[in-house]
Design a protein around this motif. Sequence first.
Motif, PDB file in Angstrom:
ATOM      1  N   UNK A  34      30.924  11.046 -20.016  1.00 56.45           N
ATOM      2  CA  UNK A  34      31.202  11.749 -18.974  1.00 56.45           C
ATOM      3  C   UNK A  34      30.260  12.498 -18.038  1.00 56.45           C
ATOM      4  N   UNK A  35      29.213  12.981 -18.646  1.00 53.81           N
ATOM      5  CA  UNK A  35      28.330  13.577 -18.362  1.00 53.81           C
ATOM      6  C   UNK A  35      27.408  12.748 -17.175  1.00 53.81           C
ATOM      7  N   UNK A  36      27.084  11.776 -17.699  1.00 60.23           N
ATOM      8  CA  UNK A  36      26.019  10.691 -16.835  1.00 60.23           C
ATOM      9  C   UNK A  36      26.725   9.732 -15.870  1.00 60.23           C
ATOM     10  N   UNK A  37      28.052   9.564 -16.161  1.00 57.58           N
ATOM     11  CA  UNK A  37      28.612   8.625 -15.217  1.00 57.58           C
ATOM     12  C   UNK A  37      29.869   9.145 -14.454  1.00 57.58           C
ATOM     13  N   UNK A  38      30.173   8.673 -13.334  1.00 57.06           N
ATOM     14  CA  UNK A  38      31.388   8.742 -12.432  1.00 57.06           C
ATOM     15  C   UNK A  38      32.549   7.991 -13.107  1.00 57.06           C
ATOM     16  N   UNK A  39      33.111   8.694 -14.197  1.00 55.26           N
ATOM     17  CA  UNK A  39      34.123   7.923 -14.914  1.00 55.26           C
ATOM     18  C   UNK A  39      35.447   8.009 -13.983  1.00 55.26           C
ATOM     19  N   UNK A  40      36.296   6.948 -13.693  1.00 53.26           N
ATOM     20  CA  UNK A  40      37.358   7.117 -12.753  1.00 53.26           C
ATOM     21  C   UNK A  40      38.556   7.364 -13.641  1.00 53.26           C
ATOM     22  N   UNK A  47      36.744  18.859 -22.354  1.00 56.68           N
ATOM     23  CA  UNK A  47      36.551  20.309 -22.206  1.00 56.68           C
ATOM     24  C   UNK A  47      35.158  20.750 -22.468  1.00 56.68           C
ATOM     25  N   UNK A  48      34.411  19.944 -23.140  1.00 56.37           N
ATOM     26  CA  UNK A  48      33.130  20.269 -23.364  1.00 56.37           C
ATOM     27  C   UNK A  48      32.194  20.169 -22.254  1.00 56.37           C
ATOM     28  N   UNK A  49      32.458  19.286 -21.309  1.00 54.80           N
ATOM     29  CA  UNK A  49      31.828  18.712 -20.063  1.00 54.80           C
ATOM     30  C   UNK A  49      32.482  19.274 -18.986  1.00 54.80           C
ATOM     31  N   UNK A  83      31.041  10.726 -26.214  1.00 57.00           N
ATOM     32  CA  UNK A  83      32.045  10.579 -25.082  1.00 57.00           C
ATOM     33  C   UNK A  83      31.792  11.848 -24.119  1.00 57.00           C
ATOM     34  N   UNK A  84      31.241  12.742 -24.457  1.00 57.19           N
ATOM     35  CA  UNK A  84      30.781  13.956 -23.594  1.00 57.19           C
ATOM     36  C   UNK A  84      29.600  13.298 -22.693  1.00 57.19           C
ATOM     37  N   UNK A  85      28.641  12.668 -23.468  1.00 59.91           N
ATOM     38  CA  UNK A  85      27.453  12.065 -22.853  1.00 59.91           C
ATOM     39  C   UNK A  85      27.921  11.208 -21.527  1.00 59.91           C
ATOM     40  N   UNK A 105      25.401   2.554 -25.047  1.00 56.84           N
ATOM     41  CA  UNK A 105      24.274   3.757 -24.524  1.00 56.84           C
ATOM     42  C   UNK A 105      24.942   4.341 -23.370  1.00 56.84           C
ATOM     43  N   UNK A 106      25.217   5.678 -23.387  1.00 59.48           N
ATOM     44  CA  UNK A 106      25.763   6.528 -22.319  1.00 59.48           C
ATOM     45  C   UNK A 106      25.222   6.343 -20.964  1.00 59.48           C
ATOM     46  N   UNK A 107      24.160   5.577 -20.886  1.00 63.47           N
ATOM     47  CA  UNK A 107      23.559   5.487 -19.581  1.00 63.47           C
ATOM     48  C   UNK A 107      23.481   3.989 -19.080  1.00 63.47           C
TER      49      UNK A 107
END
Length: 237
Positions: free
Chosen positions: A192-198, A222-224, A188-190, A136-138
Amino acid sequence: MKRKIVEIDQELCNGCGLCVDACHEMAIELVNGKAQLVSDKYCDGLGDCLPACPVDAIRIIEREADPYDDDAVQQRIANAKKEPEELACGCPGQLARLLNQGDVPKEQSKPNLPKEDSEPRKSELRQWPIQIQLINPRADYLQGADLLIAADCTAYAHADFHTELIKGRITMIGCPKLDDNRYNVDKIAEILKYNDIKSITVARMSVPCCGGIVQAVKQAMLQTETIVPYNEVIINV
Protein backbone atom coordinates in the motif's frame (compact mmCIF):
# COMPACT_ATOMS: atom_id res chain seq x y z
CA MET A 1 -24.76 9.92 34.28
CA LYS A 2 -23.63 12.47 31.70
CA ARG A 3 -20.30 11.64 30.07
CA LYS A 4 -18.34 11.61 26.83
CA ILE A 5 -19.20 8.83 24.38
CA VAL A 6 -18.89 8.17 20.65
CA GLU A 7 -21.66 8.90 18.17
CA ILE A 8 -21.71 7.35 14.68
CA ASP A 9 -23.43 9.14 11.82
CA GLN A 10 -25.30 6.39 9.95
CA GLU A 11 -25.66 8.56 6.85
CA LEU A 12 -21.90 9.12 6.53
CA CYS A 13 -20.80 5.60 7.55
CA ASN A 14 -19.64 3.54 4.54
CA GLY A 15 -19.40 0.24 6.42
CA CYS A 16 -15.64 -0.20 5.95
CA GLY A 17 -15.29 -1.68 9.45
CA LEU A 18 -11.99 0.05 10.25
CA CYS A 19 -13.47 1.54 13.43
CA VAL A 20 -14.42 -1.97 14.58
CA ASP A 21 -10.77 -3.02 14.42
CA ALA A 22 -9.56 0.21 16.04
CA CYS A 23 -11.86 -0.09 19.08
CA HIS A 24 -9.90 -1.99 21.74
CA GLU A 25 -13.03 -2.40 23.87
CA MET A 26 -15.01 -4.06 21.04
CA ALA A 27 -17.76 -1.48 21.56
CA ILE A 28 -18.53 -1.17 17.83
CA GLU A 29 -19.96 -3.75 15.45
CA LEU A 30 -21.15 -3.73 11.85
CA VAL A 31 -24.93 -4.09 11.76
CA ASN A 32 -26.60 -4.27 8.36
CA GLY A 33 -23.49 -2.83 6.77
CA LYS A 34 -23.16 0.14 9.16
CA ALA A 35 -21.02 0.68 12.25
CA GLN A 36 -23.02 0.86 15.46
CA LEU A 37 -22.21 1.28 19.14
CA VAL A 38 -23.15 -2.03 20.78
CA SER A 39 -23.68 -0.67 24.29
CA ASP A 40 -22.82 2.48 26.21
CA LYS A 41 -21.06 0.45 28.93
CA TYR A 42 -18.44 -0.80 26.43
CA CYS A 43 -17.39 2.67 25.23
CA ASP A 44 -14.76 4.51 27.29
CA GLY A 45 -15.25 7.73 25.31
CA LEU A 46 -11.54 8.13 24.51
CA GLY A 47 -12.14 7.98 20.75
CA ASP A 48 -9.49 5.57 19.46
CA CYS A 49 -11.93 4.84 16.64
CA LEU A 50 -12.01 8.46 15.37
CA PRO A 51 -8.74 8.50 13.36
CA ALA A 52 -9.62 5.13 11.80
CA CYS A 53 -12.77 6.46 10.12
CA PRO A 54 -12.05 7.58 6.52
CA VAL A 55 -15.31 9.53 6.17
CA ASP A 56 -15.40 11.35 9.55
CA ALA A 57 -18.60 9.57 10.55
CA ILE A 58 -17.59 9.32 14.22
CA ARG A 59 -17.41 12.07 16.82
CA ILE A 60 -17.26 12.40 20.59
CA ILE A 61 -20.34 13.90 22.20
CA GLU A 62 -21.51 14.38 25.78
CA ARG A 63 -24.83 12.83 26.75
CA GLU A 64 -26.61 10.73 29.36
CA ALA A 65 -25.10 7.26 29.17
CA ASP A 66 -24.48 4.18 31.27
CA PRO A 67 -21.07 4.32 33.01
CA TYR A 68 -18.15 2.57 31.34
CA ASP A 69 -17.82 -0.99 32.69
CA ASP A 70 -14.29 -2.37 32.31
CA ASP A 71 -15.26 -5.77 33.76
CA ALA A 72 -17.98 -6.15 31.13
CA VAL A 73 -15.49 -5.17 28.42
CA GLN A 74 -12.95 -7.77 29.55
CA GLN A 75 -15.66 -10.43 29.63
CA ARG A 76 -16.78 -9.44 26.14
CA ILE A 77 -13.21 -9.68 24.83
CA ALA A 78 -12.73 -13.08 26.50
CA ASN A 79 -15.98 -14.39 24.98
CA ALA A 80 -14.95 -13.19 21.53
CA LYS A 81 -11.75 -15.24 21.71
CA LYS A 82 -13.65 -18.48 22.23
CA GLU A 83 -14.29 -20.62 19.15
CA PRO A 84 -17.97 -21.35 18.44
CA GLU A 85 -17.30 -25.10 18.42
CA GLU A 86 -15.21 -27.04 20.92
CA LEU A 87 -13.03 -29.32 18.81
CA ALA A 88 -9.94 -31.31 19.67
CA CYS A 89 -8.08 -29.47 16.93
CA GLY A 90 -9.27 -26.10 18.20
CA CYS A 91 -10.64 -24.81 14.90
CA PRO A 92 -14.07 -25.35 13.26
CA GLY A 93 -12.35 -25.04 9.89
CA GLN A 94 -10.67 -28.41 10.53
CA LEU A 95 -13.90 -30.26 11.27
CA ALA A 96 -13.92 -33.32 8.97
CA ARG A 97 -16.93 -33.50 6.70
CA LEU A 98 -17.93 -35.03 3.39
CA LEU A 99 -19.27 -32.50 0.90
CA ASN A 100 -22.38 -33.84 -0.81
CA GLN A 101 -22.37 -32.54 -4.37
CA GLY A 102 -25.08 -34.99 -5.45
CA ASP A 103 -24.84 -38.36 -7.14
CA VAL A 104 -22.75 -38.22 -10.30
CA PRO A 105 -23.68 -40.71 -13.04
CA LYS A 106 -20.78 -42.90 -14.15
CA GLU A 107 -20.76 -41.43 -17.64
CA GLN A 108 -20.26 -37.97 -16.09
CA SER A 109 -17.65 -38.96 -13.52
CA LYS A 110 -14.85 -37.35 -15.55
CA PRO A 111 -14.59 -33.55 -15.61
CA ASN A 112 -16.48 -32.09 -18.56
CA LEU A 113 -16.34 -28.62 -20.01
CA PRO A 114 -19.61 -26.67 -20.18
CA LYS A 115 -21.44 -27.40 -23.44
CA GLU A 116 -20.98 -23.84 -24.64
CA ASP A 117 -17.20 -24.11 -24.33
CA SER A 118 -15.41 -25.69 -27.29
CA GLU A 119 -11.97 -25.14 -25.75
CA PRO A 120 -10.58 -25.47 -22.23
CA ARG A 121 -10.99 -22.39 -20.09
CA LYS A 122 -7.93 -20.17 -19.83
CA SER A 123 -6.34 -19.06 -16.59
CA GLU A 124 -7.04 -15.45 -15.56
CA LEU A 125 -3.90 -15.28 -13.40
CA ARG A 126 -1.92 -12.17 -14.33
CA GLN A 127 1.31 -12.50 -12.33
CA TRP A 128 3.66 -14.79 -10.43
CA PRO A 129 4.38 -15.46 -7.59
CA ILE A 130 1.07 -15.31 -5.79
CA GLN A 131 2.03 -16.17 -2.20
CA ILE A 132 1.89 -13.04 -0.02
CA GLN A 133 5.26 -13.91 1.51
CA LEU A 134 6.94 -14.20 -1.90
CA ILE A 135 5.58 -11.08 -3.61
CA ASN A 136 7.96 -8.14 -4.06
CA PRO A 137 6.18 -5.00 -2.74
CA ARG A 138 7.89 -2.95 -5.48
CA ALA A 139 6.96 -5.23 -8.39
CA ASP A 140 5.84 -3.24 -11.44
CA TYR A 141 2.55 -5.10 -11.75
CA LEU A 142 1.38 -3.76 -8.37
CA GLN A 143 1.38 -0.12 -9.49
CA GLY A 144 -2.23 1.00 -9.97
CA ALA A 145 -3.49 -2.53 -9.38
CA ASP A 146 -6.83 -3.88 -8.20
CA LEU A 147 -5.82 -6.49 -5.63
CA LEU A 148 -7.41 -9.83 -4.80
CA ILE A 149 -6.14 -10.98 -1.40
CA ALA A 150 -7.46 -14.48 -0.84
CA ALA A 151 -7.30 -17.20 1.75
CA ASP A 152 -5.80 -20.05 -0.25
CA CYS A 153 -8.67 -22.51 0.36
CA THR A 154 -11.13 -20.25 -1.46
CA ALA A 155 -9.81 -21.17 -4.90
CA TYR A 156 -10.64 -24.83 -4.27
CA ALA A 157 -14.08 -24.16 -2.79
CA HIS A 158 -15.36 -21.78 -5.49
CA ALA A 159 -15.70 -23.26 -8.98
CA ASP A 160 -15.66 -19.93 -10.83
CA PHE A 161 -12.81 -18.41 -8.84
CA HIS A 162 -10.85 -17.39 -11.95
CA THR A 163 -13.69 -15.73 -13.85
CA GLU A 164 -15.41 -14.09 -10.88
CA LEU A 165 -12.49 -13.10 -8.65
CA ILE A 166 -9.05 -13.36 -10.29
CA LYS A 167 -10.02 -11.77 -13.63
CA GLY A 168 -8.69 -8.22 -13.90
CA ARG A 169 -6.95 -8.34 -10.53
CA ILE A 170 -3.49 -9.00 -9.12
CA THR A 171 -3.78 -12.10 -6.94
CA MET A 172 -2.21 -12.61 -3.51
CA ILE A 173 -2.91 -15.71 -1.43
CA GLY A 174 -2.09 -16.88 2.06
CA CYS A 175 -3.41 -18.95 4.96
CA PRO A 176 -4.58 -16.79 7.88
CA LYS A 177 -4.29 -19.76 10.25
CA LEU A 178 -0.88 -21.17 9.30
CA ASP A 179 0.93 -18.02 8.11
CA ASP A 180 2.53 -15.40 10.34
CA ASN A 181 -0.31 -12.89 10.17
CA ARG A 182 1.89 -10.09 11.54
CA TYR A 183 4.19 -10.61 8.57
CA ASN A 184 1.19 -10.47 6.22
CA VAL A 185 0.12 -7.16 7.77
CA ASP A 186 3.56 -5.66 7.21
CA LYS A 187 3.82 -7.00 3.64
CA ILE A 188 0.39 -5.64 2.65
CA ALA A 189 1.28 -2.33 4.33
CA GLU A 190 4.45 -2.14 2.21
CA ILE A 191 2.43 -2.77 -0.93
CA LEU A 192 0.00 0.00 0.00
CA LYS A 193 2.87 2.35 0.79
CA TYR A 194 4.80 1.93 -2.47
CA ASN A 195 1.93 1.52 -4.95
CA ASP A 196 -1.18 3.41 -5.95
CA ILE A 197 -3.55 0.53 -5.21
CA LYS A 198 -7.00 1.13 -6.75
CA SER A 199 -9.08 -1.39 -4.79
CA ILE A 200 -8.86 -4.48 -2.60
CA THR A 201 -11.12 -7.52 -2.73
CA VAL A 202 -10.68 -10.02 0.09
CA ALA A 203 -11.86 -13.60 -0.40
CA ARG A 204 -12.18 -15.78 2.70
CA MET A 205 -13.90 -18.94 3.82
CA SER A 206 -16.81 -18.75 6.27
CA VAL A 207 -14.88 -20.51 9.08
CA PRO A 208 -13.84 -18.20 11.97
CA CYS A 209 -10.07 -18.74 11.66
CA CYS A 210 -10.23 -17.36 8.11
CA GLY A 211 -11.05 -13.92 9.48
CA GLY A 212 -7.33 -13.38 10.01
CA ILE A 213 -6.84 -12.41 6.38
CA VAL A 214 -9.50 -9.71 6.75
CA GLN A 215 -7.79 -8.39 9.86
CA ALA A 216 -4.42 -8.34 8.08
CA VAL A 217 -5.78 -6.16 5.27
CA LYS A 218 -7.63 -3.76 7.58
CA GLN A 219 -4.68 -3.41 9.95
CA ALA A 220 -2.40 -2.70 6.99
CA MET A 221 -4.75 0.08 5.84
CA LEU A 222 -4.79 1.53 9.36
CA GLN A 223 -1.01 1.25 9.66
CA THR A 224 -0.40 3.14 6.41
CA GLU A 225 -3.42 5.45 6.76
CA THR A 226 -4.42 4.34 3.26
CA ILE A 227 -8.09 3.77 2.53
CA VAL A 228 -9.07 2.23 -0.81
CA PRO A 229 -12.38 0.80 -2.07
CA TYR A 230 -12.80 -2.51 -0.24
CA ASN A 231 -14.94 -5.56 -0.94
CA GLU A 232 -15.21 -8.78 1.04
CA VAL A 233 -16.33 -12.12 -0.42
CA ILE A 234 -17.20 -14.96 1.97
CA ILE A 235 -17.25 -18.46 0.50
CA ASN A 236 -18.93 -21.42 2.17
CA VAL A 237 -17.76 -25.01 1.79
